[in-house]
Scaffold this motif. Structure first.
Motif, short mmCIF file in Angstrom:
data_model
loop_
_atom_site.label_atom_id
_atom_site.label_comp_id
_atom_site.label_asym_id
_atom_site.label_seq_id
_atom_site.Cartn_x
_atom_site.Cartn_y
_atom_site.Cartn_z
N TRP A 156 7.10 69.34 -28.86
CA TRP A 156 6.53 70.14 -27.78
C TRP A 156 5.01 70.21 -27.87
O TRP A 156 4.36 70.68 -26.94
CB TRP A 156 7.12 71.54 -27.80
N THR A 207 7.36 68.93 -17.09
CA THR A 207 6.55 70.00 -16.48
C THR A 207 6.46 71.23 -17.36
O THR A 207 5.45 71.93 -17.34
CB THR A 207 7.16 70.39 -15.12
N GLU A 208 7.49 71.50 -18.15
CA GLU A 208 7.47 72.73 -18.95
C GLU A 208 6.47 72.66 -20.09
O GLU A 208 6.17 73.68 -20.71
CB GLU A 208 8.86 73.00 -19.50
N ASN A 243 0.89 76.19 -17.86
CA ASN A 243 2.02 77.12 -17.76
C ASN A 243 1.71 78.43 -18.48
O ASN A 243 0.91 78.45 -19.43
CB ASN A 243 3.27 76.50 -18.37
N GLU A 279 4.69 82.41 -21.93
CA GLU A 279 6.13 82.62 -22.09
C GLU A 279 6.91 81.33 -21.85
O GLU A 279 7.87 81.02 -22.56
CB GLU A 279 6.63 83.70 -21.12
N VAL A 280 6.49 80.54 -20.85
CA VAL A 280 7.16 79.27 -20.54
C VAL A 280 6.99 78.28 -21.70
O VAL A 280 7.93 77.59 -22.11
CB VAL A 280 6.63 78.68 -19.22
N LEU A 281 5.77 78.23 -22.23
CA LEU A 281 5.50 77.30 -23.33
C LEU A 281 6.31 77.69 -24.58
O LEU A 281 6.85 76.83 -25.28
CB LEU A 281 4.01 77.29 -23.66
N LEU A 335 9.12 79.33 -24.61
CA LEU A 335 10.53 79.04 -24.33
C LEU A 335 10.83 77.55 -24.51
O LEU A 335 11.87 77.17 -25.06
CB LEU A 335 10.88 79.48 -22.91
N ALA A 336 9.90 76.70 -24.06
CA ALA A 336 10.08 75.25 -24.23
C ALA A 336 10.09 74.88 -25.70
O ALA A 336 10.92 74.06 -26.15
CB ALA A 336 8.96 74.51 -23.49
#
Length: 993
Positions: free
Chosen positions: A931, A962-963, A968, A971-973, A975-976
């Motif tokens: 990631w 996209t994630e 982003n 929180e999105v990063l 979660l990824a």
């Protein structure tokens, strides 16, 4: 054109195209030496090597005046080189077996494409669209050769290839090997896409009922002439080497059978086509003879193919279906006809046509089916195992352990079948003496291994046994059986006069002694001893079995009893009770101890107290193995008895040390810390070292967690354990002036053994964690330690030892290993204990095992990584050790991914790991777990630099999700990242569990 090139062209054109009156080889060398950059080969090189040289020179790209790389020019020089390569292949009669063994796929592909070109096959034409019957014979043969090679290459690529161990790394050699590998993969991809067309071409060739011709050196020279010089001979039906229609069909059938057989793994119906083609090949070889073929066929491989097809396919023709034992066995296994299966094995014991490996594989398959719940197969497994065992005996092999396991409980039916197999497996009239001796020895050993005399008589009275063993051998066997161990049931009534020996006093005594050994009923034991003492007063019956052991502290008291009968009875009851206790037969142990207590109460208060102590220990064991397993607290009466034993002050009572150990461990396991720390009498602490040790353990556990100033008891416990682990024999005094717990130590390991034995009785998690962390800290204090071991509550212990040289650290290391192994048997899901086990393996360079336990520790506290692993479990130290494990196991992609798990990503280590090309992990298939965009960008650059297009595309695909976009929200990063952590750790767990 340069002057040098023009001179070369002129020299080439000035030479005659037809060979002079010399050998073809000298002519080839003479032609090859026209080129200045071709070195003369060795005096007699293998001709096939010249193909590689010629084609490599002909396919070299050229460089123009602007230094731009251009494709190889189509000039006369290159055409001559390609022609020379074709001539070498023509000299070898286009034998694909020879060419495939010596030439790589790219070279052979280039050679056969040149053959198609020179045979006037239009480029780009689909061979399946061409009517072979309308083509010139040499052209049709060229198409057949190419498509046969395509099919054979596809089949060969499906076989496993042993990896060649690389030599010292050389960059140019590695690049060349990588290019050749990629080129081979591309060619195979094209061939597999065209496989259906190639099969159709070869099927069409089977319909050709005419002879074909293949190019020779002469026809190739004629084709190379100027168009005006060709007289049409190469287009006629007589030019080249004649290949008969039968030979063509034989080769094509074999190649088609091979490709059909390979495809049959996914389509069973195709095996029928393979079978038809292989049997047709066999017929053609039988008809024409293999020596007449220009192209050889591996007849052993063909026979294997035919046999496999006969097993895998069913036929309506019963005769063909029952042609081999293999097909019969396959049919029986498939239909469940196990009676016929046993019959086949029984018949084969005479012919011995089935290999031993095949027999064992059938038996293994039957065992697997039986273990899956098919109880009816148990008898079949036994019968097949007996057939295999008799076969092994006759061939001089050792008897398999499976036979011994299945024969642990023999019966009349089993003996009957065994004797039937033995009788039908040997023809006594024609058998050699060696074979008879093997069978006789087997039956004799079988008799000696049986305990039931009736079963022995079944064998000894059998016709085969009587014929194989002479009278004197049978008598010797009988004598051996009479004298052997009392495992035989001597009280069984003999079945014939064969064993009818006159009864005597010694026989009766022997029978009674045997019953005495086996009995666990105290009243029966007493009755037997009374009978024995009535027969003789000279024997000491407590000595008849070396399995009867009583501790020395008890033995001296028991053997002092003056009455012989009472002495024997007390000793035997005590010994049998201790043995039953050791094997966890607590019911019989209680009966024996109760009878012994009742007996000694009448005359010996000392032995009465001994029996009360042993019954207390028995009650502790009974509770721990029964209600204690489910967490049920012991009754208050039992706790009171344990306290009473520890406080007991009866003089001259022999005491076993293990009872005190188990009593203290019992109180610790059931959290009686208040009693151990506050209520235990001071004299008891001073006189009983295990009470002192238990008191310190209880006090330390009671204070956890607490402020540093309240951990004085932890320091006291530390000093006691350090003293136990020290080599010094001197007496030491503690702060309170008392003499140390362990005195006159002669062997540190012996004391450590007693100490660890005491710890093995502990089951309370907090107590185990405390003692584990103490020994881990003691292990880490060592000066030469490289890798520390982590443990919970490790900070409560002192950080140094005044006299470091006196501590036996080897004994400490052994203790840590044993303790953590024992702790994991109590609770295999304690993540702190798992981390300790992993650190031990890491410190001893067992990196795969260390990874296993690091991953297991994370899995048990995160629901197999479906939740986040707590940060106090996967600390930076643990992650760094996992990184080092992966690095030393050459799993470099895993290293790069784990570098992301650190609080600060270790880019230096990640980039260095990704630069490694010799990685033993899944490499690019792990990219989906990355990631960190910086690492993905570096991967993209690295693969671009190496020219690894496919891997670069995988990295680009991973970075393009996209994630992972830096814009982003956090929180999105996160979660990824968490999702990729979960998938990666689960993949690692599946790999190392």
């Amino acid at each position: 054109m340069s002057a040098e090139a023009a001179d070369r062209e002129a020299a080439t054109s000035s030479r005659p195209c037809t060979p002079p009156q010399t050998s073809w080889f000298e002519f080839l060398l003479e032609e090859a030496l026209l080129e200045q950059h071709l070195q003369k080969p060795s005096p007699d090189p293998p001709p096939v090597q010249l193909i590689v040289q010629f084609l490599e020179q002909a396919s070299k790209p050229s460089v123009n005046e602007q230094n731009q790389v251009q494709p190889p020019p189509d000039n006369k020089r290159n055409r001559i080189l390609k022609l020379l390569a074709l001539k070498v292949a023509a000299h070898l009669k286009w034998d694909l077996d020879v060419l495939e063994k010596s030439l790589s796929v790219p070279v052979l592909n280039m050679l056969l494409n040149e053959l198609l070109c020179i045979s006037k096959v239009p480029p780009g034409t689909k061979h399946v669209d061409v009517d072979l019957s309308s083509l010139p014979p040499t052209t049709a043969m060229a198409i057949l050769l190419y498509n046969r090679w395509a099919i054979r290459t596809i089949v060969q690529s499906s076989f496993p290839v042993k990896q060649v161990k690389p030599g010292p790394p050389q960059l140019n050699v590695m690049n060349q090997m990588q290019q050749e590998k990629e080129l081979t993969e591309n060619i195979l991809k094209v061939l597999k896409e065209q496989a259906a067309d190639s099969i159709l071409v070869l099927e069409g060739a089977l319909k050709l009922n005419k002879d074909l011709y293949v190019h020779t050196i002469r026809t190739l020279d004629l084709l190379a002439m100027e168009p005006g010089m060709v007289n049409g001979e190469t287009e006629s039906s007589t030019a080249g080497l004649k290949i008969s229609a039968e030979e063509i069909q034989c080769q094509v059938c074999y190649d088609l059978g091979a490709i059909y057989f390979q495809q049959g793994s996914t389509n069973a119906a195709v095996h029928e086509n393979a079978k038809e083609k292989f049997f047709k090949t066999k017929e053609l070889i039988a008809k024409n003879g293999s020596s007449s073929l220009h192209f050889t066929i591996d007849e052993e491989r063909l026979a294997g193919y035919c046999q496999a097809c006969g097993v895998l396919t069913s036929s309506s023709d019963d005769a063909s279906q029952q042609a081999t034992p293999y097909s019969q066995i396959h049919s029986c296994m498939k239909s469940g006809n196990y009676q016929d299966l046993v019959k086949i094995f029984l018949e084969d014991n005479l012919t011995l046509s089935l290999p031993v490996q095949f027999r064992q594989s059938v038996l293994r398959e039957l065992f697997q089916k039986a273990q899956q719940g098919n109880d009816a197969l148990d008898e079949v497994c036994f019968k097949v195992c007996v057939c295999n065992t008799v076969c092994d005996v006759l061939q001089g092999r050792t008897i398999d352990v499976q036979f011994c396991q299945l024969f642990l409980k023999p019966s009349k039916e089993k003996i009957d079948f065994l004797l039937e197999v033995c009788s039908r497996s040997i023809n006594l009239e024609n058998a050699s003496e060696a074979l008879k001796r093997k069978m006789a020895a087997f039956l004799k050993n079988l008799c000696l291994g049986l305990e039931d005399l009736q079963l022995v008589f079944m064998i000894s009275s059998h016709e085969l046994f009587i014929k194989l063993l002479k009278d004197d051998e049978r008598k010797l066997l009988i004598d051996q059986m009479r004298k052997r161990s009392p495992r035989i049931n001597l009280c069984t009534k003999p079945v014939t006069s064969f064993y009818d020996i006159p009864a005597s006093a010694s026989v009766n005594i022997g029978q009674l002694e045997h019953q005495l050994i086996l009995s666990v009923d105290p009243w029966r034991i007493r009755q037997i001893l009374i009978e024995l003492h009535g027969m003789t007063s000279e024997r000491q019956f407590w000595t008849i079995s070396n399995k009867w052991e009583v501790p020395n502290v008890y033995g001296n008291v028991i053997l002092g009893i003056k009455d012989n009968l009472t002495r024997d009875l007390v000793y035997i009851l005590m010994a049998k009770g201790l043995h039953c206790c050791a094997i966890k037969d607590f019911v019989h142990a209680k009966q024996l101890f109760a009878a012994c207590l009742e007996l000694v109460t009448e005359f010996s208060p000392k032995l009465r107290q001994v029996m009360l102590n042993e019954m207390l220990l028995l009650d502790i064991y009974t509770h721990e193995a029964g209600a204690g397993v489910s967490g049920e607290r012991p009754p208050s009466d039992l706790i009171s008895r344990v306290r009473g034993y520890l406080e007991m002050r009866v003089p001259d009572i022999p005491l076993r040390q293990v009872i005190a150990e188990e009593c203290v461990a019992f109180l610790l396991n059931w959290c009686e810390n208040e009693y151990l720390t506050m209520q235990v009498p001071l004299p008891l602490v001073q006189t009983n070292p295990y009470v002192k040790l238990g008191q310190l353990l209880a006090a330390t556990c009671k204070e956890l967690p607490g402020p540093k100033e309240s951990r004085r008891t932890a320091k006291d416990l530390w000093e006691v354990v350090v003293q136990i682990c020290s080599v010094s024999n001197q007496h030491k005094r503690g702060n309170d002036g008392r003499v140390s717990l362990i005195k006159h130590r002669e062997s540190t390991l012996g004391i450590m053994y007693r100490c660890v034995y005491f710890f093995f009785s502990l089951q309370e998690p907090l107590v185990l964690t405390t003692i584990l962390s103490l020994f881990v800290k003691l292990h880490n204090v060592r000066e030469d330690i490289v890798n520390d071991i982590a443990a919970e509550h490790i900070s409560i212990w002192p950080s140094s030892i005044p006299n470091l040289q006196s501590v036996d650290f080897e004994a400490v290391a052994v203790t840590v290993k044993e303790l953590v192994s024992y702790a994991l048997t109590i609770n295999a899901n304690n993540h702190f204990w798992l981390i300790i086990q992993a650190d031990i393996y890491f410190a001893t360079n067992q990196y795969s095992a260390a990874l296993h336990y690091y991953l297991q520790a994370g899995a048990v506290c995160s629901d197999f990584f479906n939740k986040m692993v707590p940060p106090d479990v996967y600390t930076d130290q643990v992650i760094k050790r996992m990184i080092k494990c992966c690095s030393l196991l050459n799993c470099h992609t895993q290293v790069a991914i784990l570098c992301q798990f650190l609080r600060e990503v270790d880019y230096k280590t990640a980039f260095k790991a990704l630069q490694e090309q010799n990685s033993h992990d899944a490499m690019d298939s792990y990219y989906e777990y990355i990631w960190d965009v910086t690492i993905l960008e570096y991967l993209t650059y690295l693969h671009h630099k190496r020219g690894e297009t496919d891997k670069r595309q995988i990295a680009i695909k991973a970075i393009g999700q996209t994630e992972l976009n830096a814009s982003n929200p956090e929180e999105v990063l996160q979660l990824a990242a968490q999702r990729r952590k979960k998938k990666f750790l689960q993949a690692m767990a599946k790999l190392y569990f």
